[in-house]
Write a protein that holds these residues in place. Structure first.
Motif: not given
Length: 80
Positions: A49-58, A30-34
């Motif tokens: 932080a974007w990558r870490a947040g999305h890794a936790a979103a699985a 997921v690219p960093r976007n709004f």
């Protein structure tokens, strides 16, 4: 039956969209976007932080499965 389908179709679409987004988040594609993804102040602060947040979103795929189950329940409940 029309009411059951008009309830089930949006639930199914939302569930599939949530599962697709969760799978992309898990794969970190997921690219960093709004527009898409987890857009909080902390995840938008940096790329790490974007990558870490999305890794936790699985775990969001569980919500998608719940929405798909609700869609099938709406169809079966409308049969009565």
């Amino acid at each position: 039956m029309i009411i059951a389908l008009s309830t089930a179709v949006p639930l199914l679409a939302a569930g599939l969209l949530m599962m697709w987004t969760a799978n992309r988040a898990k794969a970190q594609t997921v690219p960093r976007n709004f527009w898409s993804g987890i857009r909080t102040a902390s995840t938008l602060r940096s790329a790490a932080a974007w990558r870490a947040g999305h890794a936790a979103a699985a775990s969001f795929s569980v919500g998608g499965i719940g929405l798909i189950a609700a869609a099938s329940a709406a169809v079966f409940a409308g049969e009565r």
